[in-house]
Design a protein around this motif. Structure first.
Motif, mmCIF file in Angstrom:
data_model
loop_
_atom_site.group_PDB
_atom_site.id
_atom_site.type_symbol
_atom_site.label_atom_id
_atom_site.label_comp_id
_atom_site.label_asym_id
_atom_site.label_seq_id
_atom_site.Cartn_x
_atom_site.Cartn_y
_atom_site.Cartn_z
ATOM 1 N N THR A 21 17.439 1.120 1.285
ATOM 2 C CA THR A 21 16.740 2.388 1.102
ATOM 3 C C THR A 21 15.791 2.257 -0.079
ATOM 4 O O THR A 21 15.885 1.312 -0.868
ATOM 5 N N LEU A 22 14.863 3.193 -0.203
ATOM 6 C CA LEU A 22 13.913 3.157 -1.308
ATOM 7 C C LEU A 22 14.502 3.855 -2.529
ATOM 8 O O LEU A 22 14.982 4.983 -2.443
ATOM 9 N N ASN A 23 14.456 3.168 -3.654
ATOM 10 C CA ASN A 23 14.977 3.703 -4.904
ATOM 11 C C ASN A 23 13.884 3.685 -5.965
ATOM 12 O O ASN A 23 13.020 2.796 -5.976
ATOM 13 N N ILE A 24 13.935 4.651 -6.867
ATOM 14 C CA ILE A 24 12.920 4.745 -7.912
ATOM 15 C C ILE A 24 13.115 3.630 -8.938
ATOM 16 O O ILE A 24 14.202 3.448 -9.483
ATOM 17 N N VAL A 25 12.045 2.882 -9.181
ATOM 18 C CA VAL A 25 12.045 1.843 -10.211
ATOM 19 C C VAL A 25 11.595 2.445 -11.537
ATOM 20 O O VAL A 25 12.190 2.242 -12.583
ATOM 21 N N GLU A 26 10.492 3.193 -11.466
ATOM 22 C CA GLU A 26 10.002 3.927 -12.644
ATOM 23 C C GLU A 26 9.075 5.027 -12.184
ATOM 24 O O GLU A 26 8.635 5.051 -11.046
ATOM 25 N N HIS B 192 0.848 -1.194 0.000
ATOM 26 C CA HIS B 192 0.000 0.000 0.000
ATOM 27 C C HIS B 192 0.888 1.251 0.000
ATOM 28 O O HIS B 192 1.951 1.262 0.631
ATOM 29 N N PRO B 193 0.481 2.324 -0.694
ATOM 30 C CA PRO B 193 1.324 3.531 -0.730
ATOM 31 C C PRO B 193 1.627 4.127 0.635
ATOM 32 O O PRO B 193 2.657 4.789 0.805
ATOM 33 N N ASN B 194 0.781 3.894 1.627
ATOM 34 C CA ASN B 194 1.053 4.425 2.967
ATOM 35 C C ASN B 194 2.245 3.757 3.642
ATOM 36 O O ASN B 194 2.756 4.262 4.647
ATOM 37 N N TRP B 195 2.704 2.625 3.106
ATOM 38 C CA TRP B 195 3.855 1.949 3.697
ATOM 39 C C TRP B 195 5.096 2.835 3.686
ATOM 40 O O TRP B 195 5.988 2.667 4.518
ATOM 41 N N VAL B 196 5.160 3.759 2.742
ATOM 42 C CA VAL B 196 6.336 4.621 2.624
ATOM 43 C C VAL B 196 6.579 5.392 3.920
ATOM 44 O O VAL B 196 7.726 5.659 4.291
ATOM 45 N N LYS B 197 5.508 5.735 4.618
ATOM 46 C CA LYS B 197 5.632 6.527 5.841
ATOM 47 C C LYS B 197 5.562 5.670 7.104
ATOM 48 O O LYS B 197 5.511 6.202 8.209
ATOM 49 N N GLN B 198 5.544 4.363 6.931
ATOM 50 C CA GLN B 198 5.476 3.469 8.078
ATOM 51 C C GLN B 198 6.812 2.753 8.260
ATOM 52 O O GLN B 198 7.678 2.792 7.388
ATOM 53 N N ASN B 199 6.951 2.090 9.374
ATOM 54 C CA ASN B 199 8.223 1.457 9.722
ATOM 55 C C ASN B 199 8.086 -0.062 9.695
ATOM 56 O O ASN B 199 7.401 -0.639 10.541
ATOM 57 N N TYR B 200 8.747 -0.679 8.714
ATOM 58 C CA TYR B 200 8.755 -2.130 8.593
ATOM 59 C C TYR B 200 10.200 -2.616 8.467
ATOM 60 O O TYR B 200 11.084 -1.841 8.093
ATOM 61 N N PRO B 201 10.463 -3.901 8.766
ATOM 62 C CA PRO B 201 11.847 -4.406 8.716
ATOM 63 C C PRO B 201 12.421 -4.327 7.301
ATOM 64 O O PRO B 201 11.986 -5.054 6.404
ATOM 65 N N THR B 202 13.390 -3.448 7.128
ATOM 66 C CA THR B 202 13.929 -3.182 5.798
ATOM 67 C C THR B 202 14.572 -4.418 5.186
ATOM 68 O O THR B 202 14.478 -4.643 3.970
ATOM 69 N N ASP B 203 15.238 -5.234 6.001
ATOM 70 C CA ASP B 203 15.905 -6.417 5.453
ATOM 71 C C ASP B 203 14.905 -7.378 4.820
ATOM 72 O O ASP B 203 15.145 -7.926 3.733
ATOM 73 N N LYS B 204 13.766 -7.548 5.459
ATOM 74 C CA LYS B 204 12.746 -8.453 4.917
ATOM 75 C C LYS B 204 12.039 -7.831 3.715
ATOM 76 O O LYS B 204 11.716 -8.523 2.742
ATOM 77 N N MET B 205 11.791 -6.537 3.779
ATOM 78 C CA MET B 205 11.177 -5.846 2.640
ATOM 79 C C MET B 205 12.082 -5.952 1.410
ATOM 80 O O MET B 205 11.617 -6.182 0.291
ATOM 81 N N GLN B 206 13.362 -5.803 1.632
ATOM 82 C CA GLN B 206 14.314 -5.882 0.524
ATOM 83 C C GLN B 206 14.397 -7.304 -0.017
ATOM 84 O O GLN B 206 14.433 -7.516 -1.234
ATOM 85 N N ASP B 207 14.412 -8.281 0.867
ATOM 86 C CA ASP B 207 14.488 -9.677 0.446
ATOM 87 C C ASP B 207 13.272 -10.078 -0.389
ATOM 88 O O ASP B 207 13.384 -10.895 -1.315
ATOM 89 N N LEU B 208 12.126 -9.500 -0.082
ATOM 90 C CA LEU B 208 10.898 -9.807 -0.812
ATOM 91 C C LEU B 208 10.735 -8.939 -2.066
ATOM 92 O O LEU B 208 9.690 -8.974 -2.713
ATOM 93 N N ASN B 209 11.777 -8.180 -2.408
ATOM 94 C CA ASN B 209 11.745 -7.291 -3.583
ATOM 95 C C ASN B 209 10.534 -6.361 -3.551
ATOM 96 O O ASN B 209 9.855 -6.145 -4.563
ATOM 97 N N THR B 210 10.262 -5.815 -2.382
ATOM 98 C CA THR B 210 9.046 -5.032 -2.172
ATOM 99 C C THR B 210 9.039 -3.755 -3.001
ATOM 100 O O THR B 210 10.020 -3.008 -3.034
ATOM 101 N N ILE B 211 7.904 -3.510 -3.643
ATOM 102 C CA ILE B 211 7.686 -2.292 -4.417
ATOM 103 C C ILE B 211 6.435 -1.595 -3.892
ATOM 104 O O ILE B 211 5.412 -2.236 -3.642
ATOM 105 N N VAL B 212 6.538 -0.284 -3.710
ATOM 106 C CA VAL B 212 5.388 0.533 -3.325
ATOM 107 C C VAL B 212 5.312 1.734 -4.259
ATOM 108 O O VAL B 212 6.323 2.185 -4.801
ATOM 109 N N SER B 213 4.119 2.237 -4.438
ATOM 110 C CA SER B 213 3.930 3.443 -5.241
ATOM 111 C C SER B 213 3.967 4.662 -4.328
ATOM 112 O O SER B 213 3.632 4.582 -3.149
ATOM 113 N N SER B 214 4.376 5.793 -4.893
ATOM 114 C CA SER B 214 4.474 7.003 -4.083
ATOM 115 C C SER B 214 4.384 8.238 -4.969
ATOM 116 O O SER B 214 4.835 8.233 -6.116
#
Length: 404
Positions: A399-404, A286-308
């Motif tokens: 960290t969050l990086n722009i995909v497109e 969900h786009p609100n995830w950008v402002k929330q705090n979740y475990p970055t290592d797991k988010m990265q491992d799951l190739n997590t993408i959010v819109s913003s």
């Protein structure tokens, strides 16, 4: 934001902001513009504003409610948001004035009260506005819609992520992307980058009202436009019982409730790393995830993408230039709303300066690359102008990086 500086800023604001009308005159040309439009547009002869363009900014400072002698830090920071927006806006209009147009900026404290908005309808400075920015919140935007339609006055919604249909105003300009656009962006990315023959799209959707607002347009997109198999579950635990080895799963979690999302992420991470062999999972949030705090290592491992619709590149020269100017003028760092205020003021100020009284005709033609997001508008005869530009961000290198 530094507490003492915010306190001093509010003291200053209480003295000078109420119904102020600063005249912004054309400064000496700057060597470099802070941001540029993406491409030149064929222009017809411009009918300039004879007395300069009049811009009215409606912001809920609510300074009359704040007792600076007894206010807590939390209370002061609450009131700092509209001031941060105003200061960024002022710098943006200053930059636009460098293109050769004088602006008359009318600043009105709406106090987040419709009665205060109604009182503006008799104010000569307000009635002469060539552009109205605000109100900030949805209720105020609903209230001003009747005035906007009756007087054919363009009204910019600067911060509300509401559905344009909530206002039914053909003269509304919506800056912040609504949830349908976020859903479409995520859906289009999945459809473009995953193979429907080997991929199952999974919605983990608790079906609360706000969850369904994000989930429904994603469900509809895949049912109408693609050959993907779509499955939907109320939780990751229900999803686990139906998983098939060898399949790729594009999992969209429609909730932004941290109490639900956090264990869902933990569960998906475990499913990807089962001792006997895990499942292939790509996570979309969900786009609100950008402002929330979740475990970055797991988010990265799951190739997590959010819109913003908000991302600051602090290596960008235009961003660093803005920060330096903001520090110099106000004495502290710009916040999120300062960046947004700058982009809105500079974009519309540049339109007013470049196209004069016909600027409305160029809103859908003039694309803008901003500090916090880009502006690319479509026009709907009933809903007004809608910004469709937003980003996809992926966790990489923690960290969050722009995909497109």
């Amino acid at each position: 934001m530094n507490f003492k500086k915010v306190y001093g800023l509010l003291v200053w604001s209480a003295l000078v902001l109420a119904a102020c009308s600063p005249k912004i005159k054309t400064p000496k040309p700057e060597p470099a513009k802070p941001v540029e439009n993406e491409k030149a547009i064929d222009k017809k002869p411009v009918k300039k504003f004879a007395q300069g363009a009049s811009v009215s900014l409606l912001v809920p400072f609510k300074l009359s409610e704040l007792n600076l002698k007894t206010a807590t830090k939390a209370e002061i920071e609450k009131y700092a948001m509209p001031i941060d927006f105003y200061q960024g806006f002022k710098l943006g209009l200053d930059s636009a004035a460098a293109q050769g147009l004088n602006f008359k900026l009318n600043v009105f404290d709406t106090e987040d009260d419709n009665a205060h908005i109604a009182s503006l309808y008799k104010n000569d400075r307000f009635k002469q506005s060539n552009l109205i920015i605000g109100p900030v919140f949805p209720e105020g935007l609903k209230y001003i819609s009747a005035y906007s339609k009756e007087n054919n006055a363009l009204v910019v919604s600067p911060l509300a992520a509401s559905q344009p249909a909530d206002f039914n105003n053909p003269n509304l300009i919506s800056i912040v992307n609504n949830i349908d656009l976020h859903a479409k962006k995520i859906s289009a990315y999945i459809a473009k980058n995953f193979n429907p023959a080997s991929t199952i799209v999974v919605l983990i959707n608790p079906r609360k009202t706000e969850d369904e607002q994000f989930g429904a347009p994603i469900r509809n997109y895949f049912q109408a436009n693609t050959k993907f198999t779509v499955q939907e579950y109320a939780s990751a635990y229900a999803f686990e019982t139906k998983m098939i080895k060898g399949k790729q799963y594009a999992v969209v979690v429609t909730s932004s409730d941290r109490a639900f999302v956090l264990p869902t992420i933990e569960k998906l991470y475990k499913l990807k790393h089962l001792p006997a062999g895990g499942y292939s999972i790509a996570l979309f949030g969900h786009p609100n995830w950008v402002k929330q705090n979740y475990p970055t290592d797991k988010m990265q491992d799951l190739n997590t993408i959010v819109s913003s619709s908000y991302k600051i590149d602090y290596k960008n020269s235009a961003v660093t230039s803005f920060i330096k100017k903001y520090r110099y003028k106000y004495g502290f760092e710009p916040g999120e709303y300062a960046f947004k205020g700058f982009d809105i003021a500079y974009y519309f100020g540049r339109l007013l300066a470049t196209y004069g009284e016909d600027y409305k005709d160029y809103i859908v033609k003039d694309r803008y690359k901003g500090l916090h997001n880009n502006f690319s508008f479509i026009h709907d005869e009933k809903l007004g102008y809608i910004n469709t530009s937003l980003m996809l961000l992926r966790f990489k290198n923690f960290t969050l990086n722009i995909v497109e």
